[in-house]
Design a protein around this motif. Structure first.
Motif, mmCIF file in Angstrom:
data_model
loop_
_atom_site.group_PDB
_atom_site.id
_atom_site.type_symbol
_atom_site.label_atom_id
_atom_site.label_comp_id
_atom_site.label_asym_id
_atom_site.label_seq_id
_atom_site.Cartn_x
_atom_site.Cartn_y
_atom_site.Cartn_z
ATOM 1 N N LEU A 53 28.903 36.347 84.787
ATOM 2 C CA LEU A 53 28.333 36.781 84.774
ATOM 3 C C LEU A 53 27.181 35.971 84.343
ATOM 4 C CD1 LEU A 53 28.061 39.873 83.279
ATOM 5 C CD2 LEU A 53 27.180 39.587 85.707
ATOM 6 N N VAL A 54 27.508 34.983 83.180
ATOM 7 C CA VAL A 54 27.174 33.702 82.285
ATOM 8 C C VAL A 54 26.849 32.380 83.576
ATOM 9 C CG1 VAL A 54 27.872 31.982 80.818
ATOM 10 C CG2 VAL A 54 28.171 34.270 80.333
ATOM 11 N N HIS A 57 23.613 34.509 85.349
ATOM 12 C CA HIS A 57 22.283 33.885 84.908
ATOM 13 C C HIS A 57 22.270 32.703 84.193
ATOM 14 C CE1 HIS A 57 22.408 38.216 83.111
ATOM 15 N NE2 HIS A 57 22.706 38.152 83.930
ATOM 16 N N ARG A 58 22.856 31.828 84.468
ATOM 17 C CA ARG A 58 22.634 30.312 83.722
ATOM 18 C C ARG A 58 21.942 29.936 85.261
ATOM 19 N NH1 ARG A 58 27.156 28.453 80.746
ATOM 20 N NH2 ARG A 58 26.417 28.301 78.599
#
Lengths: 105, 107
Positions: A53-54, A57-58
């Protein structure tokens, strides 16, 4: 082209989405009318399959960095693979109500 | 100490830290409110930094971990994400176990 249309175009180009919803939620916050400051994005794309997820999102934040540097203040992101999205019933979460801090920066 | 060192010190010396607008008791942003509430619901102590009270951190935190928005939640020195990811982890039950593991390491 308004910010919503620009966001949609940038995300379509970058992620080849199966499903994309961009919602201008600025009216929910303490900003002037027409501020185009707070947005919610639901992006369903097969390209997320091998990404945390990180990392997802990045990628979105980077894709939208011209907007973030140009007055886009808040971006709620819901980033799913088609399988994850179907498992969630194909819904997008509600964003939270404002608590007044938008004026501070 | 420069500001990036100061942030590095904060995220490494605390098992869990949230950079937020306002405080868990008086959040000044809906996203900060929801993320800090999720941490509180886990019942594990956590540190917070009110970025509205610390202009240097407010300005520089986005480049610390290549993350442009607030809140930011760090567990065991690593960026977990912002509000949306934290809520997702909480809904799936992983947030509490991540906080417990980090707290045990720092005990």
């Amino acid at each position: 082209m308004n910010r919503k249309a620009r966001i949609e175009e940038a995300l379509k180009d970058a992620f080849d989405p199966m499903h994309l919803e961009v919602v201008d939620e600025s009216h929910m916050h303490s900003v002037p009318a027409g501020a185009e400051s707070h947005f919610k994005v639901l992006l369903v794309s097969e390209s997320f399959a091998d990404k945390t997820l990180v990392a997802r999102h990045r990628l979105l934040n980077r894709t939208l960095s011209p907007e973030l540097e140009g007055g886009l203040h808040a971006l709620a992101l819901h980033t799913w693979t088609p399988e994850e999205w179907f498992a969630k019933g194909g819904k997008v979460p509600e964003s939270p109500p404002c608590q007044g801090g938008s004026k501070a920066g | 100490m420069d500001v990036l060192e100061r942030i590095g010190e904060q995220v490494k010396s605390n098992p869990v830290v949230i950079y937020m607008k306002g405080t868990p008791q008086f959040p000044q942003c809906g996203f900060s409110m929801r993320a800090s509430a999720a941490l509180q619901e886990c019942g594990i102590p956590f540190a917070y930094v009110n970025v509205l009270q610390d202009p240097e951190i407010f300005e520089n935190l986005p480049r610390y971990a290549d993350w442009p928005t607030f809140p930011q939640i760090y567990i065991d020195g690593e960026l977990v994400g912002g509000c949306d990811i934290t809520l997702e982890l909480h809904a799936g039950g992983q947030l509490k176990s991540m906080m417990e593991e980090a707290a045990a390491k720092h005990a």
